[in-house]
Design a protein around this motif. Sequence first.
Motif, PDB file in Angstrom:
ATOM      1  N   ASP A   1      14.543  -7.500  -0.939  1.00 15.46           N
ATOM      2  CA  ASP A   1      14.711  -8.403  -2.075  1.00 15.46           C
ATOM      3  C   ASP A   1      16.178  -8.706  -2.381  1.00 15.46           C
ATOM      4  O   ASP A   1      16.482  -9.681  -3.068  1.00 15.46           O
ATOM      5  CB  ASP A   1      14.015  -7.848  -3.322  1.00 15.46           C
ATOM      6  N   GLY A   2      17.109  -7.911  -1.867  1.00 16.47           N
ATOM      7  CA  GLY A   2      18.522  -8.169  -2.100  1.00 16.47           C
ATOM      8  C   GLY A   2      19.188  -8.907  -0.954  1.00 16.47           C
ATOM      9  O   GLY A   2      20.429  -8.967  -0.896  1.00 16.47           O
ATOM     10  N   HIS A   3      18.394  -9.478  -0.033  1.00 11.86           N
ATOM     11  CA  HIS A   3      18.935 -10.120   1.167  1.00 11.86           C
ATOM     12  C   HIS A   3      18.713 -11.629   1.158  1.00 11.86           C
ATOM     13  O   HIS A   3      17.811 -12.137   0.486  1.00 11.86           O
ATOM     14  CB  HIS A   3      18.267  -9.550   2.427  1.00 11.86           C
ATOM     15  N   ASP A   4      19.514 -12.321   1.949  1.00 13.78           N
ATOM     16  CA  ASP A   4      19.229 -13.698   2.348  1.00 13.78           C
ATOM     17  C   ASP A   4      18.496 -13.622   3.686  1.00 13.78           C
ATOM     18  O   ASP A   4      18.955 -12.932   4.612  1.00 13.78           O
ATOM     19  CB  ASP A   4      20.514 -14.506   2.524  1.00 13.78           C
ATOM     20  N   ALA A   5      17.366 -14.325   3.800  1.00 11.09           N
ATOM     21  CA  ALA A   5      16.545 -14.260   5.005  1.00 11.09           C
ATOM     22  C   ALA A   5      16.598 -15.569   5.774  1.00 11.09           C
ATOM     23  O   ALA A   5      16.578 -16.661   5.184  1.00 11.09           O
ATOM     24  CB  ALA A   5      15.099 -13.929   4.643  1.00 11.09           C
ATOM     25  N   TYR A   6      16.650 -15.450   7.099  1.00 13.54           N
ATOM     26  CA  TYR A   6      16.650 -16.595   8.001  1.00 13.54           C
ATOM     27  C   TYR A   6      15.574 -16.329   9.046  1.00 13.54           C
ATOM     28  O   TYR A   6      15.602 -15.293   9.728  1.00 13.54           O
ATOM     29  CB  TYR A   6      18.017 -16.763   8.660  1.00 13.54           C
ATOM     30  N   VAL A   7      14.627 -17.271   9.189  1.00 12.12           N
ATOM     31  CA  VAL A   7      13.449 -17.042  10.026  1.00 12.12           C
ATOM     32  C   VAL A   7      13.286 -18.210  10.988  1.00 12.12           C
ATOM     33  O   VAL A   7      13.355 -19.380  10.588  1.00 12.12           O
ATOM     34  CB  VAL A   7      12.177 -16.923   9.157  1.00 12.12           C
ATOM     35  N   CYS A   8      13.044 -17.909  12.267  1.00 15.20           N
ATOM     36  CA  CYS A   8      12.821 -18.967  13.247  1.00 15.20           C
ATOM     37  C   CYS A   8      11.885 -18.462  14.337  1.00 15.20           C
ATOM     38  O   CYS A   8      11.996 -17.325  14.798  1.00 15.20           O
ATOM     39  CB  CYS A   8      14.139 -19.429  13.867  1.00 15.20           C
ATOM     40  N   GLY A   9      10.958 -19.333  14.746  1.00 10.47           N
ATOM     41  CA  GLY A   9      10.024 -18.970  15.806  1.00 10.47           C
ATOM     42  C   GLY A   9       8.788 -19.831  15.744  1.00 10.47           C
ATOM     43  O   GLY A   9       8.773 -20.897  15.116  1.00 10.47           O
ATOM     44  N   PRO A  10       7.710 -19.407  16.401  1.00 11.64           N
ATOM     45  CA  PRO A  10       6.453 -20.167  16.364  1.00 11.64           C
ATOM     46  C   PRO A  10       5.975 -20.347  14.927  1.00 11.64           C
ATOM     47  O   PRO A  10       6.188 -19.485  14.068  1.00 11.64           O
ATOM     48  CB  PRO A  10       5.491 -19.287  17.176  1.00 11.64           C
ATOM     49  N   SER A  11       5.312 -21.471  14.655  1.00  9.82           N
ATOM     50  CA  SER A  11       4.961 -21.832  13.286  1.00  9.82           C
ATOM     51  C   SER A  11       4.098 -20.778  12.599  1.00  9.82           C
ATOM     52  O   SER A  11       4.304 -20.483  11.413  1.00  9.82           O
ATOM     53  CB  SER A  11       4.256 -23.188  13.260  1.00  9.82           C
ATOM     54  N   ALA A  12       3.134 -20.194  13.316  1.00  9.08           N
ATOM     55  CA  ALA A  12       2.277 -19.179  12.694  1.00  9.08           C
ATOM     56  C   ALA A  12       3.080 -17.955  12.294  1.00  9.08           C
ATOM     57  O   ALA A  12       2.917 -17.399  11.197  1.00  9.08           O
ATOM     58  CB  ALA A  12       1.151 -18.792  13.647  1.00  9.08           C
ATOM     59  N   MET A  13       3.969 -17.513  13.187  1.00 10.83           N
ATOM     60  CA  MET A  13       4.803 -16.350  12.897  1.00 10.83           C
ATOM     61  C   MET A  13       5.702 -16.607  11.700  1.00 10.83           C
ATOM     62  O   MET A  13       5.863 -15.759  10.809  1.00 10.83           O
ATOM     63  CB  MET A  13       5.626 -16.001  14.137  1.00 10.83           C
ATOM     64  N   VAL A  14       6.299 -17.799  11.643  1.00  8.91           N
ATOM     65  CA  VAL A  14       7.180 -18.128  10.521  1.00  8.91           C
ATOM     66  C   VAL A  14       6.393 -18.154   9.218  1.00  8.91           C
ATOM     67  O   VAL A  14       6.835 -17.614   8.198  1.00  8.91           O
ATOM     68  CB  VAL A  14       7.881 -19.480  10.770  1.00  8.91           C
ATOM     69  N   GLY A  15       5.204 -18.766   9.237  1.00 10.55           N
ATOM     70  CA  GLY A  15       4.389 -18.819   8.030  1.00 10.55           C
ATOM     71  C   GLY A  15       4.015 -17.444   7.511  1.00 10.55           C
ATOM     72  O   GLY A  15       4.122 -17.162   6.305  1.00 10.55           O
ATOM     73  N   HIS A  16       3.571 -16.565   8.410  1.00  9.46           N
ATOM     74  CA  HIS A  16       3.196 -15.204   8.001  1.00  9.46           C
ATOM     75  C   HIS A  16       4.404 -14.439   7.463  1.00  9.46           C
ATOM     76  O   HIS A  16       4.288 -13.684   6.487  1.00  9.46           O
ATOM     77  CB  HIS A  16       2.602 -14.446   9.188  1.00  9.46           C
ATOM     78  N   THR A  17       5.552 -14.636   8.101  1.00  5.23           N
ATOM     79  CA  THR A  17       6.749 -13.911   7.687  1.00  5.23           C
ATOM     80  C   THR A  17       7.201 -14.357   6.300  1.00  5.23           C
ATOM     81  O   THR A  17       7.574 -13.530   5.459  1.00  5.23           O
ATOM     82  CB  THR A  17       7.879 -14.111   8.705  1.00  5.23           C
ATOM     83  N   VAL A  18       7.171 -15.651   6.043  1.00  7.66           N
ATOM     84  CA  VAL A  18       7.562 -16.153   4.727  1.00  7.66           C
ATOM     85  C   VAL A  18       6.623 -15.606   3.653  1.00  7.66           C
ATOM     86  O   VAL A  18       7.066 -15.185   2.572  1.00  7.66           O
ATOM     87  CB  VAL A  18       7.584 -17.692   4.719  1.00  7.66           C
TER      88      VAL A  18
END
Length: 384
Positions: free
Chosen positions: A344-361
């Motif tokens: 919760d104290g971080h800035d997050a950057y996510v990239c990859g297949p759409s399903a993986m990105v959706g689940h991660t977000v």
Amino acid sequence: MDAQRLKDSFDRVAGEGDAVALFFYSDLFVRNPHLRDMFPVGMAGQRDKLLRALGHIVSRVDDLPALVPFLQQLGRDHRRFGIVAEHYPNVGASLLATLRHFSGTAWSDEVESDWNAAYSLVAKVMLEAADENALSSPAWWNGQIVAVERRRFDISVLRVQPDRPLPYVPGQSVALEVPTRLRHWRYYSMANAPRPDQTVDFHVRLVDGGPVSPVLVRGTDVGDRVRMGSPIGTLTLDEASGRDVLLIAGSTGLAPLKAILEQIAHRPAPPPRVHLFFGARTRDGLYDLEDLTKLAGEFPWLTVVPAVSDESGGHGFSSVLQAGDGDVEHGNLSDVVARRGPWDGHDAYVCGPSAMVGHTVEQLTRLGVPRDRIRLETFADAQR
């Protein structure tokens, strides 16, 4: 212009599916046969893009602050196809003919007026953006392949030397075209921060049925040529933030995050703590793990966590697999990230297949990371 009437009109037409785009391009090429050579031989992907773009524009026609940046980028992008001002009336005429044909009795003078007004706005914004961009940027860059590393049967790392400096921010992408697939442009992210010699690296994964990725992965050698469009994208580092950084990459989604990692390493100020999660289905899919492990050994502020999703974790007794180059965690990437938190104290950057990105977000927001601190990018048809 009545925005709701325009949306209702498009919904009615869009229900006809691929026939709409097929009619549009047939009408365009019959009226203007000289335009056919500006498009790829196979038009299936182009037809999909047309409907997606129209849908996006119409859905935001009553929200200009959100629509205008999209149209401006569209105008800049169309420069690499050779689109100029005199082409816009031709496109507009065929678009109206297509809408009229599929609207049937629902077509009226009012609906036609709405579409004319909407297209005039779209053309004006796109042309102004293209003209402004032409003052400072070429329509494309020519590049030569100077190094090829085939990391797997379906993944290659290519190093390209542009014919002139390519100004970009780490995390951005460019469209690539290869000579054997003319007018098929596909987006790939630069995998490095800008270098003094101007070379850029691309991580390319082969996608079955794609017109471009098989050529780049299996048919490209040193000395071959490519063309590159203007850099785009907002998956870029928040330089003003003092928070620690969380990078989450699935497969070749690693490329823009590795560029951001290099950017952090080059900063003169003490760097933040950085956690990089790199996921793939199997261990041999962790194609860049050797280099990432070296970086983690060089930078004490960097932690690299590799993860695989399709291998057993010690018959259920352990969540960690032992690999020759370090510990590899087992599980879906979003779950691996969750159990290594809190974030919760971080800035997050996510990239990859759409399903993986959706689940991660979804996982990150459940863990308390504010949505405005999660930057993301997905790849699917863009990288083919």
